[in-house]
Design a protein around this motif. Structure first.
Motif, PDB file in Angstrom:
ATOM      1  N   PHE A   1       0.840  -1.271  -0.317  1.00  0.00           N
ATOM      2  CA  PHE A   1      -0.175   0.121   0.047  1.00  0.00           C
ATOM      3  C   PHE A   1       1.210   1.291   0.232  1.00  0.00           C
ATOM      4  N   MET A   2       2.069   1.208   1.257  1.00  0.00           N
ATOM      5  CA  MET A   2       2.730   2.526   0.837  1.00  0.00           C
ATOM      6  C   MET A   2       3.434   2.698  -0.842  1.00  0.00           C
ATOM      7  N   TYR A   3       3.505   1.618  -1.235  1.00  0.00           N
ATOM      8  CA  TYR A   3       4.339   2.081  -2.548  1.00  0.00           C
ATOM      9  C   TYR A   3       3.469   2.000  -3.940  1.00  0.00           C
ATOM     10  N   THR A   4       2.129   1.447  -3.322  1.00  0.00           N
ATOM     11  CA  THR A   4       1.051   2.196  -4.525  1.00  0.00           C
ATOM     12  C   THR A   4       0.246   2.433  -4.217  1.00  0.00           C
ATOM     13  N   SER A   5      -0.392   2.614  -3.173  1.00  0.00           N
ATOM     14  CA  SER A   5      -1.738   3.536  -3.374  1.00  0.00           C
ATOM     15  C   SER A   5      -2.697   2.355  -2.912  1.00  0.00           C
ATOM     16  N   ARG A   6      -2.521   1.773  -2.613  1.00  0.00           N
ATOM     17  CA  ARG A   6      -4.016   0.409  -3.413  1.00  0.00           C
ATOM     18  C   ARG A   6      -3.871  -0.473  -1.933  1.00  0.00           C
ATOM     19  N   LEU A   7      -4.355  -0.757  -1.154  1.00  0.00           N
ATOM     20  CA  LEU A   7      -4.846  -1.334  -0.078  1.00  0.00           C
ATOM     21  C   LEU A   7      -5.745  -2.661  -0.578  1.00  0.00           C
ATOM     22  N   THR A   8      -5.094  -3.887  -0.388  1.00  0.00           N
ATOM     23  CA  THR A   8      -6.209  -5.213  -0.670  1.00  0.00           C
ATOM     24  C   THR A   8      -6.452  -5.986   0.625  1.00  0.00           C
ATOM     25  N   LEU A   9      -7.548  -5.765   0.982  1.00  0.00           N
ATOM     26  CA  LEU A   9      -8.547  -5.989   1.975  1.00  0.00           C
ATOM     27  C   LEU A   9      -8.545  -7.235   1.134  1.00  0.00           C
ATOM     28  N   LYS A  10      -8.701  -8.038   2.605  1.00  0.00           N
ATOM     29  CA  LYS A  10      -9.163  -9.563   1.943  1.00  0.00           C
ATOM     30  C   LYS A  10      -9.566 -10.097   4.324  1.00  0.00           C
ATOM     31  N   GLU A  11     -11.343 -10.543   3.371  1.00  0.00           N
ATOM     32  CA  GLU A  11     -12.028 -10.816   4.640  1.00  0.00           C
ATOM     33  C   GLU A  11     -10.898 -11.675   5.905  1.00  0.00           C
ATOM     34  N   SER A  12     -10.183 -12.423   5.042  1.00  0.00           N
ATOM     35  CA  SER A  12      -9.273 -13.368   6.334  1.00  0.00           C
ATOM     36  C   SER A  12      -8.216 -12.796   6.425  1.00  0.00           C
ATOM     37  N   LEU A  13      -7.587 -11.441   6.140  1.00  0.00           N
ATOM     38  CA  LEU A  13      -6.865 -11.329   6.554  1.00  0.00           C
ATOM     39  C   LEU A  13      -6.651  -9.890   7.730  1.00  0.00           C
ATOM     40  N   ILE A  14      -7.868  -9.357   7.622  1.00  0.00           N
ATOM     41  CA  ILE A  14      -8.566  -8.155   7.366  1.00  0.00           C
ATOM     42  C   ILE A  14      -7.893  -7.752   8.766  1.00  0.00           C
ATOM     43  N   MET A  15      -7.737  -9.075   9.657  1.00  0.00           N
ATOM     44  CA  MET A  15      -7.774  -8.720  11.606  1.00  0.00           C
ATOM     45  C   MET A  15      -6.012  -8.190  11.491  1.00  0.00           C
ATOM     46  N   ALA A  16      -5.793  -9.430  11.215  1.00  0.00           N
ATOM     47  CA  ALA A  16      -3.528  -8.796  10.553  1.00  0.00           C
ATOM     48  C   ALA A  16      -3.897  -7.698   9.948  1.00  0.00           C
ATOM     49  N   ILE A  17      -4.086  -7.587   9.171  1.00  0.00           N
ATOM     50  CA  ILE A  17      -3.878  -6.164   8.639  1.00  0.00           C
ATOM     51  C   ILE A  17      -4.510  -4.302   9.493  1.00  0.00           C
ATOM     52  N   MET A  18      -4.934  -4.986   9.916  1.00  0.00           N
ATOM     53  CA  MET A  18      -6.022  -4.084  10.917  1.00  0.00           C
ATOM     54  C   MET A  18      -4.828  -3.917  12.443  1.00  0.00           C
ATOM     55  N   ASN A  19      -4.402  -4.841  12.818  1.00  0.00           N
ATOM     56  CA  ASN A  19      -3.582  -4.761  13.944  1.00  0.00           C
ATOM     57  C   ASN A  19      -1.945  -4.409  13.744  1.00  0.00           C
ATOM     58  N   THR A  20      -1.708  -4.552  12.050  1.00  0.00           N
ATOM     59  CA  THR A  20      -0.756  -4.510  11.715  1.00  0.00           C
ATOM     60  C   THR A  20      -0.155  -2.648  11.314  1.00  0.00           C
ATOM     61  N   ALA A  21      -1.720  -2.050  10.938  1.00  0.00           N
ATOM     62  CA  ALA A  21      -1.858  -0.554  10.862  1.00  0.00           C
ATOM     63  C   ALA A  21      -1.911   0.103  12.359  1.00  0.00           C
ATOM     64  N   ILE A  22      -2.463  -0.654  12.720  1.00  0.00           N
ATOM     65  CA  ILE A  22      -2.289  -0.131  14.116  1.00  0.00           C
ATOM     66  C   ILE A  22      -1.265   0.616  15.123  1.00  0.00           C
ATOM     67  N   TYR A  23       0.009  -0.919  14.911  1.00  0.00           N
ATOM     68  CA  TYR A  23       1.102  -0.975  15.338  1.00  0.00           C
ATOM     69  C   TYR A  23       1.613  -0.202  14.972  1.00  0.00           C
ATOM     70  N   LEU A  24       1.808   0.425  13.425  1.00  0.00           N
ATOM     71  CA  LEU A  24       2.633   0.520  11.949  1.00  0.00           C
ATOM     72  C   LEU A  24       1.758   2.617  12.578  1.00  0.00           C
ATOM     73  N   GLN A  25       0.977   2.444  13.176  1.00  0.00           N
ATOM     74  CA  GLN A  25       0.224   4.384  13.043  1.00  0.00           C
ATOM     75  C   GLN A  25       0.196   4.980  11.765  1.00  0.00           C
ATOM     76  N   MET A  26      -0.739   3.716  11.424  1.00  0.00           N
ATOM     77  CA  MET A  26      -1.331   4.236  10.204  1.00  0.00           C
ATOM     78  C   MET A  26      -2.949   4.752  10.420  1.00  0.00           C
ATOM     79  N   ASP A  27      -3.130   5.874  10.734  1.00  0.00           N
ATOM     80  CA  ASP A  27      -4.552   6.006  11.124  1.00  0.00           C
ATOM     81  C   ASP A  27      -5.419   6.141  10.182  1.00  0.00           C
ATOM     82  N   HIS A  28      -5.840   6.070   8.344  1.00  0.00           N
ATOM     83  CA  HIS A  28      -6.074   6.754   7.890  1.00  0.00           C
ATOM     84  C   HIS A  28      -7.036   4.770   7.607  1.00  0.00           C
TER      85      HIS A  28
END
Lengths: 125, 21
Positions: free
Chosen positions: A84-111
């Motif tokens: 996402f950082m390098y493309t502006s495209r965020l691939t959201l999959k239901e199976s990974l959504i919690m992993a993505i969100m928790n990682t985004a919280i950890y990385l402080q990517m609020d949007h």
């Protein structure tokens, strides 16, 4: 007076930065996530993540060439956020959504966190 | 750019770095 605004410039620069990353040109840090390694440019990481901004503005840490993230961080979630950082495209999959969100919280990517929340709400029947 | 006429240029703005050489 006139000004020419090149409307594609930001995305063209990002495309080139992503090409540089894929060819490992001027990448200056390795991010370690559960033994997986990701090469990247510090400037791109700190422009997109509050955590990396804090790390690389710290005069003691800014010269590190490898950073280990918390072992709880999911490498697949990190892969998607780095993409996402390098493309502006965020691939959201239901199976990974919690992993993505928790990682985004950890990385402080609020949007991105807000976007994950909206995605979860919209998928909730 | 207040007071400036902005002309939009929609084409590519810079050279494209190849995927691989």
């Amino acid at each position: 007076d006139s000004c020419i605004q090149f409307t594609r410039h930001a995305s063209d620069v990002l495309l080139n930065l992503n090409r540089l990353r894929s060819r490992d040109i001027l990448t200056d840090v390795t991010i370690l996530v559960n033994r997986q390694q990701f090469r990247a440019h510090k400037t791109v990481l700190m422009a997109c993540s509050g955590l990396f901004y804090t790390i690389f503005t710290d005069s003691l840490k800014c010269n590190l060439n490898a950073i280990s993230l918390d072992p709880k961080v999911d490498p697949e979630g990190f892969t998607i956020l780095l993409e996402f950082m390098y493309t502006s495209r965020l691939t959201l999959k239901e199976s990974l959504i919690m992993a993505i969100m928790n990682t985004a919280i950890y990385l402080q990517m609020d949007h991105v966190v807000d976007t994950c929340h909206r995605f979860i709400k919209s998928s909730d029947p | 750019y207040e007071g400036v006429n902005t002309i939009k240029e929609m084409g590519r703005s810079i050279h494209e770095i190849p995927r691989q050489e």
